[in-house]
Design an enzyme around this catalytic site. Structure first.
Site, PDB file in Angstrom:
ATOM      1  CE  LYS A 264       0.223   6.554   9.466  1.00  0.00           C
ATOM      2  NZ  LYS A 264       0.878   7.158   8.288  1.00  0.00           N
ATOM      3  CG  ASP A 269      -0.841   3.945   4.214  1.00  0.00           C
ATOM      4  OD1 ASP A 269      -1.907   3.968   3.563  1.00  0.00           O
ATOM      5  OD2 ASP A 269      -0.073   4.928   4.312  1.00  0.00           O
ATOM      6  CE  LYS A 276       1.362   4.230   1.287  1.00  0.00           C
ATOM      7  NZ  LYS A 276       2.034   5.527   1.087  1.00  0.00           N
ATOM      8  CG  ASP A 287       1.861   3.894   7.880  1.00  0.00           C
ATOM      9  OD1 ASP A 287       2.751   4.680   8.232  1.00  0.00           O
ATOM     10  OD2 ASP A 287       0.856   4.244   7.227  1.00  0.00           O
ATOM     11  CG  ASP A 346      -0.888   7.134   0.502  1.00  0.00           C
ATOM     12  OD1 ASP A 346      -0.949   6.472   1.557  1.00  0.00           O
ATOM     13  OD2 ASP A 346       0.082   7.110  -0.267  1.00  0.00           O
ATOM     14  CD  GLU A 348      -2.463   6.690   6.030  1.00  0.00           C
ATOM     15  OE1 GLU A 348      -2.234   7.252   4.955  1.00  0.00           O
ATOM     16  OE2 GLU A 348      -1.566   6.210   6.733  1.00  0.00           O
ATOM     17  NE  ARG A 350      -1.363  14.299   6.165  1.00  0.00           N
ATOM     18  CZ  ARG A 350      -0.575  14.905   5.278  1.00  0.00           C
ATOM     19  NH1 ARG A 350      -0.905  16.094   4.802  1.00  0.00           N
ATOM     20  NH2 ARG A 350       0.527  14.331   4.862  1.00  0.00           N
TER      21      ARG A 350
HETATM   22  N1  BES Z   1       2.607   6.048   5.666  1.00  0.00           N
HETATM   23  C1  BES Z   1       2.818   7.007   4.667  1.00  0.00           C
HETATM   24  C2  BES Z   1       4.164   7.727   4.827  1.00  0.00           C
HETATM   25  C3  BES Z   1       5.365   6.970   4.374  1.00  0.00           C
HETATM   26  C4  BES Z   1       5.667   6.860   3.038  1.00  0.00           C
HETATM   27  C5  BES Z   1       6.219   6.437   5.297  1.00  0.00           C
HETATM   28  C6  BES Z   1       6.812   6.186   2.658  1.00  0.00           C
HETATM   29  C7  BES Z   1       7.369   5.789   4.903  1.00  0.00           C
HETATM   30  C8  BES Z   1       7.659   5.651   3.568  1.00  0.00           C
HETATM   31  C9  BES Z   1       1.741   8.084   4.693  1.00  0.00           C
HETATM   32  O1  BES Z   1       0.495   7.658   5.111  1.00  0.00           O
HETATM   33  C10 BES Z   1       1.613   8.606   3.316  1.00  0.00           C
HETATM   34  O2  BES Z   1       1.310   7.859   2.443  1.00  0.00           O
HETATM   35  N2  BES Z   1       1.869   9.892   3.143  1.00  0.00           N
HETATM   36  C11 BES Z   1       1.845  10.499   1.858  1.00  0.00           C
HETATM   37  C12 BES Z   1       1.229  11.856   2.001  1.00  0.00           C
HETATM   38  C13 BES Z   1       0.931  12.540   0.696  1.00  0.00           C
HETATM   39  C14 BES Z   1      -0.177  11.830  -0.025  1.00  0.00           C
HETATM   40  C15 BES Z   1       0.557  13.970   0.977  1.00  0.00           C
HETATM   41  C16 BES Z   1       3.274  10.607   1.339  1.00  0.00           C
HETATM   42  O3  BES Z   1       4.168  10.905   2.125  1.00  0.00           O
HETATM   43  O4  BES Z   1       3.488  10.360   0.152  1.00  0.00           O
HETATM   44 ZN    ZN Z   2       0.483   5.982   6.383  1.00  0.00          ZN
HETATM   45 ZN    ZN Z   3      -0.657   6.860   3.496  1.00  0.00          ZN
END
Ligand code: BES
Ligand code: ZN
Ligand code: ZN
Length: 498
Positions: A264, A269, A276, A287, A346, A348, A350
């Site tokens: 990724k 992000d 966020k 990210d 968010d 994203e 995946r």
């Molecule tokens: N890049 C983030 C994951 C992340 C969050 C990594 C905090 C490290 C610290 C990812 O894109 C994301 O925001 N995922 C969301 C998914 C949710 C909306 C289903 C998450 O984990 O909150």
């Molecule tokens: Zn992300």
């Molecule tokens: Zn995200």
């Protein structure tokens, strides 16, 4: 830092490090054969009660002029039966701190005091080299007047009674792996405005020069033509164009199936329209650490000239909110024709990975490994020690564990079942990008990715959201704050096991 190997009959350094284990009854430190003056100094340290060979223990003797060195530093390894390559990395990191304290510009490690305990001279030399180079990584280029750590020694020599080819090979291997890991750390530490998808692609091209790697960069038009709906959808809200980075390495016959790595490469992000919270959003510059890990893995494989075929794929974009951005509820079509409704912009990672996984499957690889800072949920589950691994292939999991055991990078297998797949079904499209259940967010994310991997291809997903940065001193050779460069060394091992 320059590292070399010499015979220990000719020690001439400012600070010499001797490692010692703690013996079974915990009294005397043991360091194997030492010259008489060094041996009696160790005995003195022991009888004075200041050094027993315990883990993390050190004793520095200044201006002692023993065994060709001005200063002698004893570093403890703990009990001999517990010393593995990771313990050597830890102890060498302690040694480097001590060398810095001694303010030596030249230093040596008494290698025989390590190979006496872990009887694989190649692995010992590799681990020691990795630790020195990983421990001395600094990210200072954003400072107006970057100050290099002046206490760091310019030269470190490994002193051995009989330097051999295995040690030399270990040194070269360790150097390549650590330098590639440091390269990935730098990409991670670069802020979002200095690491856009275009910059990431250009850095990859630059680093791959002269390595024999073939690098192809797809720009936005090509990404569109290639029907990468996920990558395009995430990129829609950004003024920076996306890139798809393809790295190919051929070290074996064309008939040999390649191993495919996918990472990724989300250079920043914000969450997009599902934005966020402000707190710690700056961390989202990391990210792209999965992408950086894949780029570094391919660089290392090429530099090590492994006799395998390998492909590295990095979908790269920003995730930003603007008038053109993807909206909650929007539906897009992925490269394999599946439709996806996006309930949370968010989630994203995946989306961009799934198109890359479809492309990876088309390459008919021997295996696919993807890595991503994919979910906050993996932090809740595993903290910042273990990377989460998701696979239904037990044979593959065995190899992953074997590779991780070799490199000392901790992994933990997480559940991935049909329950999680069910949770990702869409209402008005084939799939939804978030789960209709509340929990197990890392597993449902993995289940989403699975929908884009062709059946029959061994596949594993590594969620490194907890281990890719700010590992808070858990691993002394990683920066407390900043990118760790995790999973590269495990990926390189793994590439040779499938
Ligand atoms: N890049 C983030 C994951 C992340 C969050 C990594 C905090 C490290 C610290 C990812 O894109 C994301 O925001 N995922 C969301 C998914 C949710 C909306 C289903 C998450 O984990 O909150
Ligand atoms: Zn992300
Ligand atoms: Zn995200």
């Amino acid at each position: 830092m320059e590292i070399s190997i010499r015979k220990n009959s000719a020690v001439k350094v400012q600070t010499l490090v001797v490692f010692a284990t703690k013996d079974a009854n915990g009294k005397k430190p043991i360091a194997g054969d030492l010259p008489p003056d060094l041996k009696s100094l160790l005995e003195k340290a022991s009888s004075d009660g200041i050094f027993s060979g315990d883990k993390k223990e050190t004793a520095l003797y200044r201006n002692h002029a023993v065994a060709g060195a001005e200063n002698i530093l004893f570093v403890g390894l703990g009990p001999a039966n517990k010393v593995d390559a990771e313990q050597i990395r830890n102890a060498v990191c302690t040694a480097l701190q001590g060398i810095k304290t001694s303010k030596a510009t030249s230093a040596g490690l008494w290698l025989d005091s390590l190979t006496k305990v872990l009887k694989d001279p190649g692995l010992v030399t590799q681990a020691a080299t990795e630790s020195l180079l990983l421990s001395s990584y600094e990210f200072t280029e954003m400072k107006s007047a970057p100050k290099k750590d002046k206490s760091e020694p310019k030269d470190v020599t490994f002193f051995a009674k009989n330097p051999n080819a295995a040690m030399e090979k270990g040194l070269q291997k360790g150097k390549i792996l650590a330098e590639c890991q440091n390269f990935a750390r730098r990409l991670g530490d670069l802020p979002g405005n200095f690491s856009t998808p275009t910059i990431l692609a250009n850095e990859t091209l630059k680093a791959a020069k002269g390595t024999g790697l073939k690098v192809t960069i797809w720009e936005k038009d090509r990404i569109k033509k290639e029907r990468m709906g996920g990558l395009l959808s995430v990129a829609a809200g950004s003024s920076e164009d996306p890139r798809f980075i393809i790295m190919e390495y051929k070290g074996a016959a064309g008939s040999k199936k390649p191993v495919c790595f996918v990472g990724k490469g989300l250079t920043f992000d914000t969450g997009g329209i599902s934005i966020k919270p402000a707190a710690q959003m700056e961390e989202m510059k990391y990210d792209m650490c999965g992408g950086a890990a894949v780029i570094a893995t391919l660089l290392a494989i090429a530099k090590l000239k492994l006799k395998i075929n390998a492909i590295g794929l990095v979908p790269s974009t920003e995730n930003m909110p603007d008038g053109a951005a993807l909206k909650p509820g929007d539906v897009y079509t992925a490269r394999n024709g599946k439709t996806v409704e996006v309930f949370n912009t968010d989630a994203e990672g995946r989306l961009i990975l799934s198109d890359a996984l479809v492309y990876a499957s088309e390459q008919k690889p021997a295996a696919i490994f993807d890595t991503a800072t994919l979910t906050g949920a993996i932090l809740v589950a595993l903290g910042n020690t273990h990377s989460g691994v998701f696979t239904r292939d037990n044979k593959l999991m065995k190899k992953i564990q074997e590779a991780a055991d070799t490199t000392g990078e901790l992994v933990w297998q997480m559940p991935l079942t049909d329950f999680h797949v069910d949770d990702m079904k869409g209402t008005h499209a084939d799939l939804c990008n978030i789960s209709n259940g509340r929990n197990a967010g890392s597993s449902t994310a993995a289940a989403f990715l699975e929908q884009f991997v062709e059946e029959g291809i061994p596949w594993a997903h590594f969620d490194i959201a907890g281990t890719a940065w700010n590992v808070n001193g858990r691993f002394p050779y990683h920066p407390k704050k900043g990118a760790s460069g995790i999973i590269i060394r495990t990926f390189v091992e793994l590439a040779q096991l499938v």
